[in-house]
Design a protein around this motif. Structure first.
Motif, short mmCIF file in Angstrom:
data_model
loop_
_atom_site.label_atom_id
_atom_site.label_comp_id
_atom_site.label_asym_id
_atom_site.label_seq_id
_atom_site.Cartn_x
_atom_site.Cartn_y
_atom_site.Cartn_z
N ALA A 198 -7.77 15.68 -40.85
CA ALA A 198 -8.68 14.76 -41.52
C ALA A 198 -7.94 13.90 -42.53
CB ALA A 198 -9.79 15.54 -42.24
N LEU A 199 -8.43 12.69 -42.70
CA LEU A 199 -7.99 11.83 -43.79
C LEU A 199 -9.00 12.02 -44.91
CD1 LEU A 199 -7.03 8.50 -41.98
CD2 LEU A 199 -5.50 10.25 -42.91
N ARG A 200 -8.51 12.05 -46.14
CA ARG A 200 -9.37 12.32 -47.28
C ARG A 200 -9.26 11.22 -48.32
NH1 ARG A 200 -11.10 17.28 -46.37
NH2 ARG A 200 -9.89 18.51 -44.90
N ASP A 201 -10.36 10.99 -49.04
CA ASP A 201 -10.35 9.99 -50.09
C ASP A 201 -9.70 10.58 -51.35
OD1 ASP A 201 -12.30 11.57 -51.36
OD2 ASP A 201 -13.95 10.25 -50.75
N ALA A 202 -9.70 9.83 -52.43
CA ALA A 202 -9.06 10.26 -53.68
C ALA A 202 -9.68 11.53 -54.24
CB ALA A 202 -9.15 9.14 -54.71
N ASN A 203 -10.93 11.81 -53.88
CA ASN A 203 -11.62 13.03 -54.35
C ASN A 203 -11.45 14.21 -53.40
OD1 ASN A 203 -12.69 11.68 -56.63
ND2 ASN A 203 -14.26 10.77 -55.32
N GLY A 204 -10.70 14.01 -52.32
CA GLY A 204 -10.47 15.07 -51.36
C GLY A 204 -11.54 15.19 -50.29
N LYS A 205 -12.49 14.28 -50.28
CA LYS A 205 -13.56 14.32 -49.27
C LYS A 205 -13.07 13.67 -47.98
CE LYS A 205 -18.27 13.09 -48.26
NZ LYS A 205 -19.47 12.39 -48.62
N ALA A 206 -13.25 14.40 -46.87
CA ALA A 206 -12.84 13.89 -45.57
C ALA A 206 -13.74 12.73 -45.16
CB ALA A 206 -12.91 15.00 -44.52
N TYR A 207 -13.12 11.65 -44.69
CA TYR A 207 -13.90 10.51 -44.22
C TYR A 207 -13.56 10.14 -42.77
CZ TYR A 207 -9.74 7.71 -45.28
OH TYR A 207 -8.46 7.22 -45.32
N ARG A 208 -12.49 10.71 -42.26
CA ARG A 208 -12.09 10.42 -40.89
C ARG A 208 -11.29 11.61 -40.38
NH1 ARG A 208 -8.35 5.24 -39.27
NH2 ARG A 208 -8.21 5.63 -37.04
N MET A 209 -11.45 11.91 -39.10
CA MET A 209 -10.71 13.02 -38.49
C MET A 209 -10.28 12.57 -37.11
SD MET A 209 -12.00 16.93 -38.39
CE MET A 209 -11.29 18.15 -37.32
N ALA A 210 -9.05 12.83 -36.77
CA ALA A 210 -8.54 12.42 -35.45
C ALA A 210 -7.63 13.50 -34.91
CB ALA A 210 -7.79 11.09 -35.56
N GLY A 211 -7.50 13.49 -33.58
CA GLY A 211 -6.64 14.48 -32.97
C GLY A 211 -6.56 14.33 -31.47
N SER A 212 -6.20 15.43 -30.83
CA SER A 212 -5.98 15.40 -29.39
C SER A 212 -6.62 16.59 -28.70
CB SER A 212 -4.47 15.39 -29.09
OG SER A 212 -3.89 16.61 -29.54
N HIS A 213 -6.85 16.41 -27.41
CA HIS A 213 -7.32 17.47 -26.52
C HIS A 213 -6.31 17.61 -25.39
CE1 HIS A 213 -11.94 17.64 -27.31
NE2 HIS A 213 -11.24 17.98 -28.36
N VAL A 214 -5.94 18.84 -25.11
CA VAL A 214 -5.06 19.13 -23.99
C VAL A 214 -5.81 20.10 -23.07
CG1 VAL A 214 -2.83 20.09 -23.29
CG2 VAL A 214 -3.03 18.90 -25.49
N ASP A 215 -5.83 19.80 -21.79
CA ASP A 215 -6.46 20.68 -20.81
C ASP A 215 -5.52 21.85 -20.55
OD1 ASP A 215 -7.59 21.99 -18.64
OD2 ASP A 215 -7.97 20.16 -17.51
#
Length: 176
Positions: free
Chosen positions: A109-126
């Motif tokens: 996750a990406l977090r703002d200055a207060n530590g709150k997550a505002y975006r999350m990205a990643g991958s899936h592998v079969d």
């Protein structure tokens, strides 16, 4: 300006090549809007064409295997709230044909200055083939164990160094 545009083009090309080469499905979730980008590969792992899956979190959530749903959502939430440094989990997602595919999901996750997550990205592998192989190996091990344990004669399994790796109860009885 043209040099910056060219560098941006090359950077994007490098990214796209790396993504295609990895064979991973990518996802990018805007936690504020609940909109999720699913890559073409992400969708194809589950048997779908580009236009068949909307960009909502529900598309992922409704495909979770019922036996794992609560644990997966809890692991996801734990990362969003900052309990874990990254998200990594193995679980099943329903394929278009109704079967389930094992997925290794990783994200951060990406977090703002207060530590709150505002975006999350990643991958899936079969990882379905790996899971099938693990299951077959466990079955083979169980058969081996059953034969070894029930044999009426003593059986020793000796390693290349001459050390006894395994034996059955009858061998233990005979050899003390």
């Amino acid at each position: 300006r043209s040099r910056a545009v060219e560098e941006m083009r090359r950077s994007r090309e490098r990214f796209e090549l790396a993504v295609r080469g990895s064979q991973d499905g990518l996802w990018d979730w805007d936690l504020r809007t609940n909109e999720v980008f699913y890559s073409e590969r992400w969708k194809s792992i589950l048997g779908y064409e580009e236009h068949e899956i909307a960009h909502t979190i529900d598309e992922w959530e409704k495909r979770l295997h019922p036996d794992e749903r609560e644990r997966v959502l809890a692991a996801n939430y734990a990362h969003i709230t900052g309990t874990t440094s990254h998200y990594e989990y193995e679980y099943r997602l329903r394929h278009k044909d109704g079967s389930y595919r094992w997925i290794l999901a990783r994200g951060v996750a990406l977090r703002d200055a207060n530590g709150k997550a505002y975006r999350m990205a990643g991958s899936h592998v079969d990882i379905t083939a790996r899971k099938d192989m693990e299951r077959a190996l466990r079955t083979t091990e169980q058969h081996y164990r059953a034969v070894l344990e029930s044999a009426p004669c003593g059986i020793l399994v000796v390693g290349p160094d001459g050390g006894i790796r395994d034996c059955n109860p009858e061998a233990e009885r005979i050899l003390g």
